[in-house]
Design an enzyme around this catalytic site. Structure first.
Site, PDB file in Angstrom:
ATOM      1  N   CYS A  82     -29.315  34.377  64.552  1.00 14.42           N
ATOM      2  CA  CYS A  82     -27.886  34.540  65.067  1.00 14.42           C
ATOM      3  C   CYS A  82     -27.188  33.394  65.315  1.00 14.42           C
ATOM      4  O   CYS A  82     -27.088  32.789  64.363  1.00 14.42           O
ATOM      5  CB  CYS A  82     -27.755  35.451  66.513  1.00 14.42           C
ATOM      6  N   HIS A 192     -30.705  40.397  64.439  1.00 12.77           N
ATOM      7  CA  HIS A 192     -31.766  40.004  65.688  1.00 12.77           C
ATOM      8  C   HIS A 192     -32.976  40.644  65.131  1.00 12.77           C
ATOM      9  O   HIS A 192     -33.167  41.890  65.588  1.00 12.77           O
ATOM     10  CB  HIS A 192     -31.163  40.577  66.950  1.00 12.77           C
ATOM     11  N   GLU A 194     -35.767  40.761  66.774  1.00 12.10           N
ATOM     12  CA  GLU A 194     -36.247  41.292  68.062  1.00 12.10           C
ATOM     13  C   GLU A 194     -35.689  42.510  68.574  1.00 12.10           C
ATOM     14  O   GLU A 194     -36.348  43.263  69.421  1.00 12.10           O
ATOM     15  CB  GLU A 194     -36.277  40.224  69.268  1.00 12.10           C
TER      16      GLU A 194
END
Lengths: 215, 256
Positions: A82, A192, A194
């Site tokens: 990011c 992202h 995650e």
């Protein structure tokens, strides 16, 4: 022992990155740190980031992370995420213009106001949600991830690399933009992982197995 | 390549327990938010929203622990709302693993709080939750007002103007609940959603009133929402997330 360091410069939710890595790896040591010695001791480096670029670069420079990164990318895999990816470019338009680290040639631009989709509906900024990522180049980091898988994005700015060879993943909103960059030991994504459930966790798993040097 | 519309199940929790009943047939503990969040994530929910209705101050630590437990198991975005009053509250939730916080009453009491929060943590993690009620009569042009405290307290604030102001102050997303529709199963207030979605540049989550899958579709096609939030239709097993996605895809809505 696989030693992974998540670079901590006080910006954003680093614990979710560390948790995702811990979730997919065995025999791991994950540290969230800005300590030079700890970073140099790590086998792999994750460089995340959220928030405004001026604040991010301010902390990156204050802590000397820009210089450390230039050393680290020489001999170990580095994964930018990011704003971490954006910070690897030369310059960002955000906050009236901010000079960045410059590991990749190119800049960071904002999505325009009043974009419209194919159906004429207004496209909101930030670009927030699950969008497809086309794997425009083969890369070991894409192992076991289907082409055009959806990843979770939240961003108002996107990177515009000069060298098209650096682009390994693309998405569209509504125009095509760069979703993933790679060069030698660096792999960086705008989304992202995650927060991207199965496909995102697979990307971290691939990172734990990737020994770097792409081309 | 098109951005998908999001489906967001919402968990209402008190003292670490889900309080609006959840009735999955094969779940061990129907009140455990971690187990329920994980279930929705596995089913393909695009995000999870966790609304804390714990009244007592002492209960906050329980909420933080619950958020941490969910974030350790669920690798999709997590929004936490309810009782967010200070920058420290936001920091606590983000550190526990929340990706966004939803600010409601505190924004009404002090609109600058949203600006401070966005400056400090970035707009991407600041959701402003708006509870609105229609106040115009049959023959009048539509007008909605902001209410607080579960719809009991009027504020005199016009909902559309308020949404614009919150976005100007740095809100990265709006979570809009129609107090007229909440709990009715009559569908979203589509005119309200459309009015606000068209007035702001940031994504809008429609909430309040979902009773069937067509309501989700209407929220997006007619309400112009970017995401749809629902609680009871998912909790009571009336519809699963995959059923909702299949139905929406059949109506030409892009879903994950």
């Amino acid at each position: 022992m696989n030693r992974v360091a998540v670079i901590d410069y006080g910006m954003g939710n680093l614990h979710s990155v560390a948790k995702a890595v811990e979730h997919v790896g065995d025999n791991l040591q994950v540290s969230v740190t800005a300590d030079e010695k700890a970073l140099l001791n790590a086998d792999r480096i994750i460089f995340p980031g959220v928030g405004a670029m001026r604040d991010c670069m301010g902390e990156i420079k204050r802590l000397g992370i820009d210089d450390m990164l230039r050393r680290l990318v020489e001999d170990r895999p580095v994964f930018g995420i990011c704003v971490g990816m954006q910070a690897l470019m030369q310059h960002s338009q955000e906050n009236g213009g901010v000079d960045c680290i410059g590991l990749f040639e190119g800049n960071v631009k904002r999505f325009p106001e009043n974009m419209a989709g194919e159906d004429g509906q207004r496209l909101k900024v930030p670009h927030m949600g699950w969008n497809e990522v086309k794997q425009s180049s083969a890369h070991p980091m894409w192992n076991n991830i289907e082409d055009n898988s959806r990843f979770y994005f939240v961003h108002s700015y996107y990177v515009t690399p000069v060298n098209h060879d650096d682009v390994v993943g693309e998405s569209a909103y509504p125009e095509t933009f760069t979703a993933a960059l790679a060069k030698q030991n660096v792999f960086a994504v705008q989304f992202h992982p995650e927060k991207s459930q199965t496909v995102g966790l697979q990307l971290y798993k691939n990172f734990l197995e990737w020994d770097g040097v792409f081309r | 390549m098109t951005l998908a519309k999001r489906i967001i199940p919402c968990l209402d929790c008190e003292n670490g327990r889900v309080v609006k009943g959840v009735q999955f047939v094969d779940i061990r503990d129907a009140g455990d938010p971690v187990e329920i969040a994980k279930r929705y994530c596995d089913q393909g929910a695009d995000e999870i929203t966790f609304l804390d209705i714990t009244a007592s101050h002492e209960g906050r630590q329980t909420t933080i622990d619950t958020v941490r437990d969910i974030a350790g198991q669920v690798f999709i975005p997590l929004t936490v709302g309810g009782g967010i009053r200070t920058l420290q509250d936001i920091r606590d939730m983000l550190n526990a693993g929340a990706d966004k916080v939803a600010i409601n009453t505190s924004a009404v009491k002090n609109p600058d709080f949203v600006r401070e929060a966005a400056d400090k943590f970035g707009s991407q993690c600041i959701v402003v939750a708006i509870d609105a009620k229609k106040v115009s009569g049959e023959e009048e042009p539509d007008k909605w007002e902001i209410f607080t405290h579960g719809g009991r307290n009027p504020t005199g604030l016009d909902a559309v103007e308020w949404a614009k102001k919150m976005v100007a102050n740095g809100a990265g997303e709006i979570l809009l609940t129609s107090m007229d529709r909440d709990g009715t199963k009559d569908g979203f207030d589509l005119a309200l959603n459309r009015a606000i979605s068209e007035a702001v540049s940031v994504p809008l989550i429609a909430s309040g009133g979902v009773g069937n899958l067509q309501h989700l579709v209407d929220g997006i096609t007619e309400g112009k929402a970017d995401a749809v939030l629902a609680a009871s239709i998912f909790h009571f097993g009336e519809y699963s997330i995959p059923e909702a996605k299949e139905y929406m895809a059949g109506k030409r809505i892009v879903v994950r």
